[in-house]
Design a protein around this motif. Structure first.
Motif, PDB file in Angstrom:
ATOM      1  N   UNK A  98       0.644  -1.370  -0.040  1.00  0.00           N
ATOM      2  CA  UNK A  98       0.026   0.110  -0.164  1.00  0.00           C
ATOM      3  C   UNK A  98       1.107   1.426  -0.045  1.00  0.00           C
ATOM      4  N   UNK A  99       2.296   0.799   0.116  1.00  0.00           N
ATOM      5  CA  UNK A  99       3.035   1.993   0.159  1.00  0.00           C
ATOM      6  C   UNK A  99       2.797   2.545   1.965  1.00  0.00           C
ATOM      7  N   UNK A 100       2.338   2.750   2.658  1.00  0.00           N
ATOM      8  CA  UNK A 100       1.895   2.857   4.317  1.00  0.00           C
ATOM      9  C   UNK A 100       2.761   2.271   4.989  1.00  0.00           C
ATOM     10  N   UNK A 101       3.547   3.056   6.142  1.00  0.00           N
ATOM     11  CA  UNK A 101       3.495   2.182   7.311  1.00  0.00           C
ATOM     12  C   UNK A 101       3.411   3.179   8.259  1.00  0.00           C
ATOM     13  N   UNK A 102       4.308   2.453   9.206  1.00  0.00           N
ATOM     14  CA  UNK A 102       4.150   3.291  10.609  1.00  0.00           C
ATOM     15  C   UNK A 102       5.382   4.145  11.206  1.00  0.00           C
ATOM     16  N   UNK A 103       4.925   4.891  11.141  1.00  0.00           N
ATOM     17  CA  UNK A 103       6.284   6.130  11.933  1.00  0.00           C
ATOM     18  C   UNK A 103       5.290   6.277  13.525  1.00  0.00           C
ATOM     19  N   UNK A 104       6.972   6.264  14.553  1.00  0.00           N
ATOM     20  CA  UNK A 104       7.035   6.861  15.501  1.00  0.00           C
ATOM     21  C   UNK A 104       8.286   8.299  15.423  1.00  0.00           C
ATOM     22  N   UNK A 105       6.999   9.513  16.530  1.00  0.00           N
ATOM     23  CA  UNK A 105       7.697  10.418  16.237  1.00  0.00           C
ATOM     24  C   UNK A 105       7.474  11.667  17.578  1.00  0.00           C
ATOM     25  N   UNK A 106       7.578  12.589  16.994  1.00  0.00           N
ATOM     26  CA  UNK A 106       7.729  14.058  18.306  1.00  0.00           C
ATOM     27  C   UNK A 106       6.357  14.975  17.817  1.00  0.00           C
ATOM     28  N   UNK A 107       5.879  15.170  17.339  1.00  0.00           N
ATOM     29  CA  UNK A 107       5.202  16.403  17.199  1.00  0.00           C
ATOM     30  C   UNK A 107       5.865  17.655  17.419  1.00  0.00           C
ATOM     31  N   UNK A 108       5.689  18.108  16.103  1.00  0.00           N
ATOM     32  CA  UNK A 108       6.766  19.814  15.691  1.00  0.00           C
ATOM     33  C   UNK A 108       6.052  20.841  16.203  1.00  0.00           C
ATOM     34  N   UNK A 109       4.834  20.470  15.681  1.00  0.00           N
ATOM     35  CA  UNK A 109       3.671  22.159  16.837  1.00  0.00           C
ATOM     36  C   UNK A 109       2.451  21.447  15.916  1.00  0.00           C
ATOM     37  N   UNK A 110       1.168  21.521  16.462  1.00  0.00           N
ATOM     38  CA  UNK A 110      -0.267  22.108  15.044  1.00  0.00           C
ATOM     39  C   UNK A 110      -0.601  22.816  15.813  1.00  0.00           C
ATOM     40  N   UNK A 111      -1.742  23.510  14.512  1.00  0.00           N
ATOM     41  CA  UNK A 111      -2.626  24.644  15.138  1.00  0.00           C
ATOM     42  C   UNK A 111      -3.645  24.170  14.471  1.00  0.00           C
ATOM     43  N   UNK A 112      -4.872  23.569  15.492  1.00  0.00           N
ATOM     44  CA  UNK A 112      -5.859  23.432  15.450  1.00  0.00           C
ATOM     45  C   UNK A 112      -6.982  24.949  14.315  1.00  0.00           C
ATOM     46  N   UNK A 113      -6.583  25.756  14.431  1.00  0.00           N
ATOM     47  CA  UNK A 113      -6.600  27.024  14.309  1.00  0.00           C
ATOM     48  C   UNK A 113      -6.740  26.447  12.734  1.00  0.00           C
TER      49      UNK A 113
END
Length: 176
Positions: A7-22
């Motif tokens: 499928x070209x998809x894979x599981x990746x683990x990481x850290x949220x750099x930033x997320x802006x709900x707006x």
């Protein structure tokens, strides 16, 4: 990293750099390095959350697209490991050993600028206080009025207060 070459998809683990709900998006930095991974608000909503805290650990299914790496599914979110120090009086209130079991609730209102808000647990008449530091420790950045959540609460000096906030699905499945 778990590969699914078909499928070209894979599981990746990481850290949220930033997320802006707006803005409706943010980026994840993979543990193994590489380009930032786009995290769209719709992918986060499919997981049952409207936001995620900066520096939160995250497990996602990613796919390479013509515009770069994108998250297509969130599998897990973990509270940030290196949180800023909380005032000692508030830290004492975060003892989960005295918290009620996880219960489904709905956000009444939350003001990120003020740093707090309130929710109502289903079947209970009183409001439950939610402090922004509890959200950060729970891996969240913001809550929206009417949003379905799970929470563990305990009696504080001024009434019930949330000690842990989770996605709605976690509350329904009885997870902590």
């Amino acid at each position: 990293m778990d590969d699914d070459t078909a499928s070209g998809r894979y599981v990746q683990r990481g850290t949220v750099k930033w997320f802006d709900p707006a803005k409706g998006f943010g980026f994840v930095v993979a543990d193994q390095g590489g380009p930032d991974i786009l995290l769209h608000a719709n992918v986060l909503r499919n997981f049952g959350q409207s936001s995620v805290a900066d520096r939160a650990g995250i497990e996602i299914v990613v796919q390479d697209t013509p515009r770069g790496m994108q998250a297509v599914e969130v599998l897990a979110i973990h509270a940030a490991e290196s949180e800023e120090t909380i005032a000692s009086t508030f830290t004492e209130d975060l003892d989960l050993s005295r918290a009620d079991p996880l219960e489904p609730a709905r956000v009444k209102w939350f003001d990120k600028g003020k740093g707090f808000g309130f929710a109502n647990a289903f079947g209970k008449p009183e409001d439950v206080f939610i402090h922004v530091e509890v959200l950060r420790r729970s891996g969240l950045a913001d809550l929206q009025p009417g949003e379905a959540i799970g929470m563990r609460a305990a009696m504080g000096e001024r009434g019930r207060m949330a000690l842990l906030v989770t996605s709605w699905d976690a509350a329904l499945n009885g997870e902590d």
